[in-house]
Enzyme design. Structure first.
Site, PDB file in Angstrom:
ATOM      1  N   LYS A 174      27.332  74.462  -4.459  1.00 32.21           N
ATOM      2  CA  LYS A 174      26.627  74.942  -5.648  1.00 32.21           C
ATOM      3  C   LYS A 174      25.248  74.308  -5.629  1.00 32.21           C
ATOM      4  O   LYS A 174      25.090  73.111  -5.862  1.00 32.21           O
ATOM      5  CB  LYS A 174      27.358  74.569  -6.936  1.00 32.21           C
ATOM      6  CG  LYS A 174      26.658  75.154  -8.158  1.00 32.21           C
ATOM      7  CD  LYS A 174      26.718  74.188  -9.314  1.00 32.21           C
ATOM      8  CE  LYS A 174      25.710  74.422 -10.381  1.00 32.21           C
ATOM      9  NZ  LYS A 174      24.303  74.368  -9.995  1.00 32.21           N
ATOM     10  N   GLU A 249      27.936  60.552  -5.784  1.00 28.99           N
ATOM     11  CA  GLU A 249      26.684  59.867  -5.428  1.00 28.99           C
ATOM     12  C   GLU A 249      25.743  60.043  -6.603  1.00 28.99           C
ATOM     13  O   GLU A 249      25.211  61.127  -6.822  1.00 28.99           O
ATOM     14  CB  GLU A 249      26.061  60.504  -4.175  1.00 28.99           C
ATOM     15  CG  GLU A 249      26.862  60.336  -2.922  1.00 28.99           C
ATOM     16  CD  GLU A 249      26.866  58.904  -2.421  1.00 28.99           C
ATOM     17  OE1 GLU A 249      26.018  58.099  -2.849  1.00 28.99           O
ATOM     18  OE2 GLU A 249      27.755  58.580  -1.624  1.00 28.99           O
ATOM     19  N   CYS A 283      17.045  58.853  -5.757  1.00 25.90           N
ATOM     20  CA  CYS A 283      18.138  58.039  -6.329  1.00 25.90           C
ATOM     21  C   CYS A 283      17.990  56.588  -5.932  1.00 25.90           C
ATOM     22  O   CYS A 283      18.417  55.706  -6.663  1.00 25.90           O
ATOM     23  CB  CYS A 283      19.479  58.587  -5.871  1.00 25.90           C
ATOM     24  SG  CYS A 283      19.565  58.762  -4.092  1.00 25.90           S
ATOM     25  N   GLU A 381      17.263  55.234 -15.824  1.00 30.59           N
ATOM     26  CA  GLU A 381      16.660  55.856 -14.643  1.00 30.59           C
ATOM     27  C   GLU A 381      15.609  56.865 -15.105  1.00 30.59           C
ATOM     28  O   GLU A 381      15.881  57.683 -15.978  1.00 30.59           O
ATOM     29  CB  GLU A 381      17.745  56.568 -13.827  1.00 30.59           C
ATOM     30  CG  GLU A 381      17.234  57.093 -12.512  1.00 30.59           C
ATOM     31  CD  GLU A 381      18.247  57.984 -11.784  1.00 30.59           C
ATOM     32  OE1 GLU A 381      18.985  58.738 -12.446  1.00 30.59           O
ATOM     33  OE2 GLU A 381      18.268  57.935 -10.539  1.00 30.59           O
TER      34      GLU A 381
HETATM   35  P1  NAD Z   1      22.251  66.662 -12.608  1.00 33.74           P
HETATM   36  O1  NAD Z   1      23.372  65.700 -12.706  1.00 33.74           O
HETATM   37  O2  NAD Z   1      21.631  67.158 -13.866  1.00 33.74           O
HETATM   38  O3  NAD Z   1      22.722  67.989 -11.818  1.00 33.74           O
HETATM   39  C1  NAD Z   1      23.337  67.925 -10.560  1.00 33.74           C
HETATM   40  C2  NAD Z   1      24.151  69.186 -10.311  1.00 33.74           C
HETATM   41  O4  NAD Z   1      25.277  69.214 -11.199  1.00 33.74           O
HETATM   42  C3  NAD Z   1      23.382  70.496 -10.560  1.00 33.74           C
HETATM   43  O5  NAD Z   1      23.688  71.396  -9.526  1.00 33.74           O
HETATM   44  C4  NAD Z   1      23.957  70.976 -11.896  1.00 33.74           C
HETATM   45  O6  NAD Z   1      23.899  72.360 -12.080  1.00 33.74           O
HETATM   46  C5  NAD Z   1      25.401  70.509 -11.766  1.00 33.74           C
HETATM   47  N1  NAD Z   1      26.106  70.436 -13.061  1.00 33.74           N
HETATM   48  C6  NAD Z   1      25.578  70.232 -14.290  1.00 33.74           C
HETATM   49  N2  NAD Z   1      26.553  70.222 -15.227  1.00 33.74           N
HETATM   50  C7  NAD Z   1      27.724  70.427 -14.581  1.00 33.74           C
HETATM   51  C8  NAD Z   1      29.093  70.527 -14.999  1.00 33.74           C
HETATM   52  N3  NAD Z   1      29.436  70.424 -16.276  1.00 33.74           N
HETATM   53  N4  NAD Z   1      30.034  70.717 -14.055  1.00 33.74           N
HETATM   54  C9  NAD Z   1      29.703  70.820 -12.753  1.00 33.74           C
HETATM   55  N5  NAD Z   1      28.415  70.761 -12.294  1.00 33.74           N
HETATM   56  C10 NAD Z   1      27.438  70.561 -13.194  1.00 33.74           C
HETATM   57  O7  NAD Z   1      21.186  65.984 -11.657  1.00 33.74           O
HETATM   58  P2  NAD Z   1      19.648  66.379 -11.421  1.00 33.74           P
HETATM   59  O8  NAD Z   1      18.860  66.120 -12.647  1.00 33.74           O
HETATM   60  O9  NAD Z   1      19.559  67.716 -10.781  1.00 33.74           O
HETATM   61  O10 NAD Z   1      19.275  65.284 -10.300  1.00 33.74           O
HETATM   62  C11 NAD Z   1      18.908  64.009 -10.609  1.00 33.74           C
HETATM   63  C12 NAD Z   1      20.056  63.026 -10.545  1.00 33.74           C
HETATM   64  O11 NAD Z   1      20.686  63.036  -9.249  1.00 33.74           O
HETATM   65  C13 NAD Z   1      19.560  61.598 -10.718  1.00 33.74           C
HETATM   66  O12 NAD Z   1      20.403  60.856 -11.555  1.00 33.74           O
HETATM   67  C14 NAD Z   1      19.585  61.046  -9.294  1.00 33.74           C
HETATM   68  O13 NAD Z   1      19.640  59.651  -9.208  1.00 33.74           O
HETATM   69  C15 NAD Z   1      20.800  61.704  -8.750  1.00 33.74           C
HETATM   70  N6  NAD Z   1      20.768  61.650  -7.274  1.00 33.74           N
HETATM   71  C16 NAD Z   1      21.643  60.839  -6.614  1.00 33.74           C
HETATM   72  C17 NAD Z   1      21.596  60.748  -5.220  1.00 33.74           C
HETATM   73  C18 NAD Z   1      22.551  59.880  -4.428  1.00 33.74           C
HETATM   74  O14 NAD Z   1      22.743  60.158  -3.254  1.00 33.74           O
HETATM   75  N7  NAD Z   1      23.140  58.844  -4.985  1.00 33.74           N
HETATM   76  C19 NAD Z   1      20.653  61.493  -4.521  1.00 33.74           C
HETATM   77  C20 NAD Z   1      19.770  62.301  -5.234  1.00 33.74           C
HETATM   78  C21 NAD Z   1      19.846  62.370  -6.611  1.00 33.74           C
END
Ligand code: NAD
Length: 489
Positions: A174, A249, A283, A381
């Site tokens: 997704k 992650e 991240c 963050e």
């Molecule tokens: P987010 O958590 O808002 O969204 C991530 C994904 O989850 C999107 O595809 C979104 O559509 C989906 N999603 C949202 N609600 C959902 C639900 N109820 N059920 C299932 N899926 C759902 O993250 P973002 O704002 O797109 O990205 C930023 C975040 O990602 C930051 O916190 C960052 O630190 C983290 N991140 C972590 C890593 C790592 O490897 N540790 C790497 C990159 C980013």
């Protein structure tokens, strides 16, 4: 000209239940139309992945065969790297300098897992019974739901798709609703590699209508998620429906510790890379500078100079070092957190306010919280170019500040003192410690954290094993009749 993308389900390119607009973050204008997957599309994608998982074409393929397909995919990514990079830059605002370098490296992740495919081995057990042969088979875990955030989607999906396909799983990705273009284009490249239909499916849509349906789906066996901790809580609740295993992650508030004996120029450069590269939308951003009071003023002067010299501009210009933030919401969050922190006594050294120009531009920002230990910018963050600073006098104090966080993803230590470096490596609560360097990654090294940063590791050999389950096989070698049936053997 408006571009249109499609989902990729069961080897076919399909429209979604509806369309949504994708916004160019550099201009805040609509540039593309994306297919919105809803329940029926998600069900179709999972059904395709399930059918492929049990198909003779995939289940009957040798591990070496899977490796060869992954190698072919890696070559196709290398050939198309620039096109993918341009799309990622357009749709997310990440600068072309970074996307082009990163996507070339993404191919290396697929090559690594291609090589691992036929090295995932079972085991023979020296069982404590004379007439029995017992061994372990490592079998693919099943249908994997991979949910990724907008930043570095090709990279963050590669660390899931690579090991999952090497292990023999099938996958539904997704893509994020923010900037899905590179992921949907990746599906077109994947399609040319020769995998059986349904082995990989790529859809995009919104959290509740798409992500939640996917991650709670009865036919999903494992959920590999990258994103924020709040969404992770939804994912874990969703997985209560299917009892799928999860790897999470999540974000970070990573400490970047500089001792007085450090090579200052090198530490300043690493700090710039740790917080201003990718406009801080990483991240592993080293977003908390913990600096020896002996060098604090000199270090901050040099850092401020470098921060103010960062070339801010259009993301598709090779000269640009920092582009816009991906969404307007991130600009708002950064502004609000900085205002709350200054109200708590923190002092802005440079930046601090959105830039007055078209697009989601926020300048490199340094905020000294040495006299405001409760400032919210030390704990939240940002996902933006904002560095919070704390001074320290002793090693113990540095460690205490570093570990004063609910996150545990990455960390950096700058010192020339080898024994101190070892003490810090032992003492820091984080999944990654970089010593005298920062933001280095490789397919060979595991990546991940604990606490609010999640659980599970991506990269390295273990990541492929995590996409397998163990089956214990018992084979009796005696021709004698089985003895007393009422006693467990
Ligand atoms: P987010 O958590 O808002 O969204 C991530 C994904 O989850 C999107 O595809 C979104 O559509 C989906 N999603 C949202 N609600 C959902 C639900 N109820 N059920 C299932 N899926 C759902 O993250 P973002 O704002 O797109 O990205 C930023 C975040 O990602 C930051 O916190 C960052 O630190 C983290 N991140 C972590 C890593 C790592 O490897 N540790 C790497 C990159 C980013």
């Amino acid at each position: 000209m408006m571009q249109t993308f499609q989902n990729y389900i069961g080897g076919q390119f399909l429209d979604g239940a509806a369309w949504f607009d994708s916004i160019d973050p550099a201009t805040n204008t609509v540039w593309a139309r994306m297919p919105e997957a809803r329940r029926d599309d998600v069900n179709a994608a999972v059904a395709a992945a399930k059918a492929a998982f049990w198909s003779e074409d995939w289940a009957g393929m040798t591990a070496s065969g899977r490796g060869k397909l992954l190698l072919k995919l890696a070559d196709l990514i290398s050939e198309n790297a620039l096109r993918l990079a341009e799309l990622e830059t357009r749709d997310t605002g990440k600068i072309i300098r970074e996307t082009s370098a990163q996507i070339s490296y993404v191919a290396e992740y697929y090559r690594y897992y291609a090589g691992l495919a036929d090295k995932i081995e079972g085991a023979h057990l020296p069982i404590d019974k004379p007439d029995m042969e017992v061994w372990l088979r490592r079998e693919p875990v099943g249908v994997v739901a991979a949910v990724v955030p907008w930043n570095s989607q090709l990279f963050l999906s590669a660390v899931k798709i690579g090991p999952a396909l090497a292990a023999g799983c099938t996958v539904v990705v997704k893509a994020s609703e923010d900037g899905p273009a590179p992921m949907l284009e990746f599906a077109r490249i994947f399609d040319q590699a020769g995998f059986p239909a349904g082995v990989l499916n790529v859809i995009t849509g919104f959290g509740p209508e798409c992500g939640a349906v996917l991650t709670s789906h009865a036919d999903v066996d494992h959920v590999a998620f990258t994103g924020g901790p709040e969404t992770a809580r939804h994912i874990v609740r969703n997985s209560a429906e299917n009892l799928a295993s999860t790897s999470l992650e999540l974000g970070g508030k990573s400490p970047f510790i500089v001792f007085e004996d450090a090579d200052i120029e090198s530490a300043v450069n690493a700090q710039v890379s740790g917080i201003f590269a990718a406009t801080g939308q990483s991240c592993v951003a080293g977003s908390r500078l913990i600096i020896s009071n002996q060098i604090k003023d000199a270090f901050l002067d040099r850092l401020k100079e470098k921060a103010e010299a960062v070339v801010i501009g259009a993301p598709d210009d090779m000269k640009t070092e920092m582009g816009p933030l991906c969404t307007v919401a991130q600009v708002r969050t950064a502004s609000d957190l900085i205002a709350a922190s200054t109200a708590a006594g923190a002092k802005v050294i440079t930046g601090g306010l959105p830039m007055e120009r078209e697009g989601n531009y926020f300048p490199p920002t340094i905020i000294d919280c040495s006299h405001a230990p409760g400032a919210p910018c030390l704990t939240n963050e940002f996902f933006g170019p904002v560095l919070s600073v704390r001074g320290f006098d002793t090693e113990a104090e540095a460690l205490e500040i570093a570990n004063n966080t609910a996150f545990g993803l990455a960390s950096g230590v700058f010192t020339k003192d080898l024994t101190r470096a070892h003490r810090m490596i032992r003492g820091i609560h984080a999944g990654i410690v970089w010593v005298n360097t920062y933001r280095a990654v490789s397919p060979i090294a595991p990546f991940g954290g604990h606490g609010l940063s999640g659980h599970g590791r991506e990269g390295g050999i273990q990541a492929a094993l995590d996409y397998t389950k163990v089956k214990a096989v018992w084979l009796r070698t005696s021709d004698d009749p089985l003895p007393d049936p009422f006693i467990m053997r």
